[in-house]
Scaffold this motif. Structure first.
Motif, PDB file in Angstrom:
ATOM      1  N   GLU A  92     -37.328  24.084 -29.270  1.00  7.80           N
ATOM      2  CA  GLU A  92     -37.688  25.121 -28.307  1.00  7.80           C
ATOM      3  C   GLU A  92     -37.940  26.456 -29.003  1.00  7.80           C
ATOM      4  O   GLU A  92     -38.889  27.174 -28.679  1.00  7.80           O
ATOM      5  N   GLN A  93     -37.115  26.788 -29.978  1.00 12.58           N
ATOM      6  CA  GLN A  93     -37.298  28.049 -30.701  1.00 12.58           C
ATOM      7  C   GLN A  93     -38.576  28.033 -31.534  1.00 12.58           C
ATOM      8  O   GLN A  93     -39.282  29.049 -31.622  1.00 12.58           O
ATOM      9  N   VAL A  94     -38.895  26.886 -32.134  1.00 10.36           N
ATOM     10  CA  VAL A  94     -40.151  26.756 -32.885  1.00 10.36           C
ATOM     11  C   VAL A  94     -41.338  26.909 -31.934  1.00 10.36           C
ATOM     12  O   VAL A  94     -42.310  27.613 -32.231  1.00 10.36           O
ATOM     13  N   TRP A  95     -41.260  26.233 -30.793  1.00  9.86           N
ATOM     14  CA  TRP A  95     -42.318  26.328 -29.785  1.00  9.86           C
ATOM     15  C   TRP A  95     -42.546  27.794 -29.394  1.00  9.86           C
ATOM     16  O   TRP A  95     -43.671  28.280 -29.402  1.00  9.86           O
ATOM     17  N   ASN A  96     -41.459  28.483 -29.032  1.00  8.04           N
ATOM     18  CA  ASN A  96     -41.575  29.879 -28.606  1.00  8.04           C
ATOM     19  C   ASN A  96     -42.192  30.748 -29.695  1.00  8.04           C
ATOM     20  O   ASN A  96     -43.047  31.592 -29.416  1.00  8.04           O
ATOM     21  N   ALA A  97     -41.764  30.548 -30.926  1.00  9.03           N
ATOM     22  CA  ALA A  97     -42.295  31.346 -32.037  1.00  9.03           C
ATOM     23  C   ALA A  97     -43.775  31.058 -32.266  1.00  9.03           C
ATOM     24  O   ALA A  97     -44.578  31.984 -32.426  1.00  9.03           O
ATOM     25  N   ALA A  98     -44.134  29.775 -32.286  1.00  2.00           N
ATOM     26  CA  ALA A  98     -45.528  29.400 -32.558  1.00  2.00           C
ATOM     27  C   ALA A  98     -46.454  29.857 -31.438  1.00  2.00           C
ATOM     28  O   ALA A  98     -47.521  30.437 -31.694  1.00  2.00           O
ATOM     29  N   VAL A  99     -46.064  29.611 -30.204  1.00  2.00           N
ATOM     30  CA  VAL A  99     -46.885  30.038 -29.067  1.00  2.00           C
ATOM     31  C   VAL A  99     -46.972  31.563 -29.032  1.00  2.00           C
ATOM     32  O   VAL A  99     -48.032  32.120 -28.746  1.00  2.00           O
ATOM     33  N   GLY A 100     -45.880  32.225 -29.352  1.00  2.00           N
ATOM     34  CA  GLY A 100     -45.894  33.684 -29.368  1.00  2.00           C
ATOM     35  C   GLY A 100     -46.929  34.241 -30.324  1.00  2.00           C
ATOM     36  O   GLY A 100     -47.677  35.164 -29.982  1.00  2.00           O
ATOM     37  N   VAL A 101     -46.994  33.667 -31.514  1.00  2.00           N
ATOM     38  CA  VAL A 101     -47.980  34.124 -32.506  1.00  2.00           C
ATOM     39  C   VAL A 101     -49.401  33.891 -31.995  1.00  2.00           C
ATOM     40  O   VAL A 101     -50.248  34.787 -32.017  1.00  2.00           O
ATOM     41  N   LEU A 102     -49.670  32.679 -31.537  1.00  2.00           N
ATOM     42  CA  LEU A 102     -51.038  32.350 -31.103  1.00  2.00           C
ATOM     43  C   LEU A 102     -51.463  33.139 -29.867  1.00  2.00           C
ATOM     44  O   LEU A 102     -52.563  33.687 -29.826  1.00  2.00           O
ATOM     45  N   TRP A 103     -50.588  33.210 -28.867  1.00  2.00           N
ATOM     46  CA  TRP A 103     -50.959  33.905 -27.643  1.00  2.00           C
ATOM     47  C   TRP A 103     -51.046  35.413 -27.853  1.00  2.00           C
ATOM     48  O   TRP A 103     -51.883  36.075 -27.249  1.00  2.00           O
ATOM     49  N   ASN A 104     -50.216  35.961 -28.728  1.00  2.00           N
ATOM     50  CA  ASN A 104     -50.353  37.387 -29.049  1.00  2.00           C
ATOM     51  C   ASN A 104     -51.703  37.663 -29.691  1.00  2.00           C
ATOM     52  O   ASN A 104     -52.352  38.667 -29.375  1.00  2.00           O
ATOM     53  N   ALA A 105     -52.129  36.782 -30.579  1.00  3.89           N
ATOM     54  CA  ALA A 105     -53.436  36.957 -31.230  1.00  3.89           C
ATOM     55  C   ALA A 105     -54.569  36.841 -30.207  1.00  3.89           C
ATOM     56  O   ALA A 105     -55.506  37.647 -30.208  1.00  3.89           O
ATOM     57  N   ILE A 106     -54.472  35.840 -29.337  1.00  2.00           N
ATOM     58  CA  ILE A 106     -55.495  35.662 -28.293  1.00  2.00           C
ATOM     59  C   ILE A 106     -55.524  36.881 -27.375  1.00  2.00           C
ATOM     60  O   ILE A 106     -56.589  37.436 -27.076  1.00  2.00           O
ATOM     61  N   ASN A 107     -54.354  37.298 -26.931  1.00  2.74           N
ATOM     62  CA  ASN A 107     -54.288  38.396 -25.959  1.00  2.74           C
ATOM     63  C   ASN A 107     -54.715  39.733 -26.542  1.00  2.74           C
ATOM     64  O   ASN A 107     -55.200  40.602 -25.817  1.00  2.74           O
ATOM     65  N   LYS A 108     -54.561  39.892 -27.841  1.00  2.00           N
ATOM     66  CA  LYS A 108     -55.039  41.124 -28.479  1.00  2.00           C
ATOM     67  C   LYS A 108     -56.554  41.234 -28.300  1.00  2.00           C
ATOM     68  O   LYS A 108     -57.082  42.299 -27.971  1.00  2.00           O
ATOM     69  N   VAL A 109     -57.246  40.113 -28.491  1.00  4.49           N
ATOM     70  CA  VAL A 109     -58.705  40.106 -28.347  1.00  4.49           C
ATOM     71  C   VAL A 109     -59.093  40.251 -26.877  1.00  4.49           C
ATOM     72  O   VAL A 109     -59.942  41.074 -26.515  1.00  4.49           O
ATOM     73  N   ILE A 110     -58.464  39.458 -26.004  1.00  6.10           N
ATOM     74  CA  ILE A 110     -58.812  39.502 -24.579  1.00  6.10           C
ATOM     75  C   ILE A 110     -58.530  40.881 -23.989  1.00  6.10           C
ATOM     76  O   ILE A 110     -59.359  41.435 -23.262  1.00  6.10           O
ATOM     77  N   ALA A 111     -57.359  41.445 -24.303  1.00  5.77           N
ATOM     78  CA  ALA A 111     -56.983  42.743 -23.742  1.00  5.77           C
ATOM     79  C   ALA A 111     -57.951  43.835 -24.171  1.00  5.77           C
ATOM     80  O   ALA A 111     -58.260  44.742 -23.389  1.00  5.77           O
ATOM     81  N   ALA A 113     -61.061  43.525 -24.680  1.00  2.13           N
ATOM     82  CA  ALA A 113     -62.369  43.356 -24.030  1.00  2.13           C
ATOM     83  C   ALA A 113     -62.284  43.453 -22.510  1.00  2.13           C
ATOM     84  O   ALA A 113     -63.177  44.010 -21.874  1.00  2.13           O
ATOM     85  N   THR A 114     -61.213  42.899 -21.919  1.00  2.12           N
ATOM     86  CA  THR A 114     -61.166  42.802 -20.462  1.00  2.12           C
ATOM     87  C   THR A 114     -59.951  43.476 -19.845  1.00  2.12           C
ATOM     88  O   THR A 114     -59.912  43.671 -18.634  1.00  2.12           O
ATOM     89  N   GLY A 115     -58.950  43.773 -20.656  1.00  2.34           N
ATOM     90  CA  GLY A 115     -57.709  44.323 -20.115  1.00  2.34           C
ATOM     91  C   GLY A 115     -56.784  43.267 -19.554  1.00  2.34           C
ATOM     92  O   GLY A 115     -55.674  43.554 -19.155  1.00  2.34           O
ATOM     93  N   GLY A 116     -57.229  42.027 -19.517  1.00  8.33           N
ATOM     94  CA  GLY A 116     -56.405  40.932 -18.990  1.00  8.33           C
ATOM     95  C   GLY A 116     -55.629  40.256 -20.102  1.00  8.33           C
ATOM     96  O   GLY A 116     -55.769  40.564 -21.284  1.00  8.33           O
ATOM     97  N   LEU A 117     -54.794  39.327 -19.689  1.00  7.41           N
ATOM     98  CA  LEU A 117     -53.996  38.568 -20.657  1.00  7.41           C
ATOM     99  C   LEU A 117     -53.978  37.087 -20.284  1.00  7.41           C
ATOM    100  O   LEU A 117     -54.060  36.738 -19.107  1.00  7.41           O
ATOM    101  N   LEU A 118     -53.856  36.252 -21.273  1.00  5.07           N
ATOM    102  CA  LEU A 118     -53.694  34.810 -21.061  1.00  5.07           C
ATOM    103  C   LEU A 118     -52.203  34.541 -20.942  1.00  5.07           C
ATOM    104  O   LEU A 118     -51.417  34.925 -21.805  1.00  5.07           O
ATOM    105  N   ALA A 119     -51.806  33.899 -19.852  1.00  3.43           N
ATOM    106  CA  ALA A 119     -50.381  33.624 -19.625  1.00  3.43           C
ATOM    107  C   ALA A 119     -49.848  32.647 -20.678  1.00  3.43           C
ATOM    108  O   ALA A 119     -50.563  31.739 -21.114  1.00  3.43           O
ATOM    109  N   LEU A 120     -48.598  32.859 -21.071  1.00  4.36           N
ATOM    110  CA  LEU A 120     -47.963  31.942 -22.024  1.00  4.36           C
ATOM    111  C   LEU A 120     -47.782  30.567 -21.406  1.00  4.36           C
ATOM    112  O   LEU A 120     -47.426  30.459 -20.225  1.00  4.36           O
ATOM    113  N   PRO A 121     -48.016  29.523 -22.167  1.00 12.76           N
ATOM    114  CA  PRO A 121     -47.776  28.167 -21.649  1.00 12.76           C
ATOM    115  C   PRO A 121     -46.267  27.893 -21.571  1.00 12.76           C
ATOM    116  O   PRO A 121     -45.472  28.553 -22.233  1.00 12.76           O
TER     117      PRO A 121
END
Length: 123
Positions: A92-111, A113-121
């Motif tokens: 669970e801790q690995v999942w949270n860390a890995a998803v955190g890195v990827l979704w933070n990177a995605i959301n940096k780009v989305i935010a 351009a659009t101000g929105g965010l992709l919800a964490l899985p």
């Protein structure tokens, strides 16, 4: 108009690997500490069972030998269950860390351009 922000693949990859490494190392440290603490007791008990079965009090008492062997098996099972529980927490801790890195990177780009965010899985 805001500047176009792109996902830095190399930096994200490095952060992803580092996050997983950090969490798995913490998980291993917890598990290995438990194993180290239990190994001395269990190996000493195994040695006593072996020596007593070959040369001592358990040599001519199969019921008592079985009782001590069953107690040792129960200790191993308990340790195995504890390790499994710690492993689940590590996953669970690995999942949270890995998803955190990827979704933070995605959301940096989305935010940017659009101000929105992709919800964490959810795991």
């Amino acid at each position: 108009m805001a500047a176009k922000v792109e996902l830095d693949i190399k930096a994200t990859e490095a952060a992803f690997v580092e996050a997983i490494h950090k969490e798995t190392k913490k998980g291993w440290n917890k598990i290995s500490g438990l194993v180290a603490a239990q190994s001395k007791m269990m190996t000493q008990q195994a040695a006593w069972i072996a020596e007593s079965s070959a040369y001592g009090a358990l040599k001519d008492d199969p019921d008592l030998r079985k009782m001590f062997a069953d107690q040792l098996a129960s200790s191993v099972e308990s340790l195995s269950r504890d390790i499994a529980a710690l492993s689940i927490l590590t996953v669970e801790q690995v999942w949270n860390a890995a998803v955190g890195v990827l979704w933070n990177a995605i959301n940096k780009v989305i935010a940017s351009a659009t101000g929105g965010l992709l919800a964490l899985p959810v795991l």
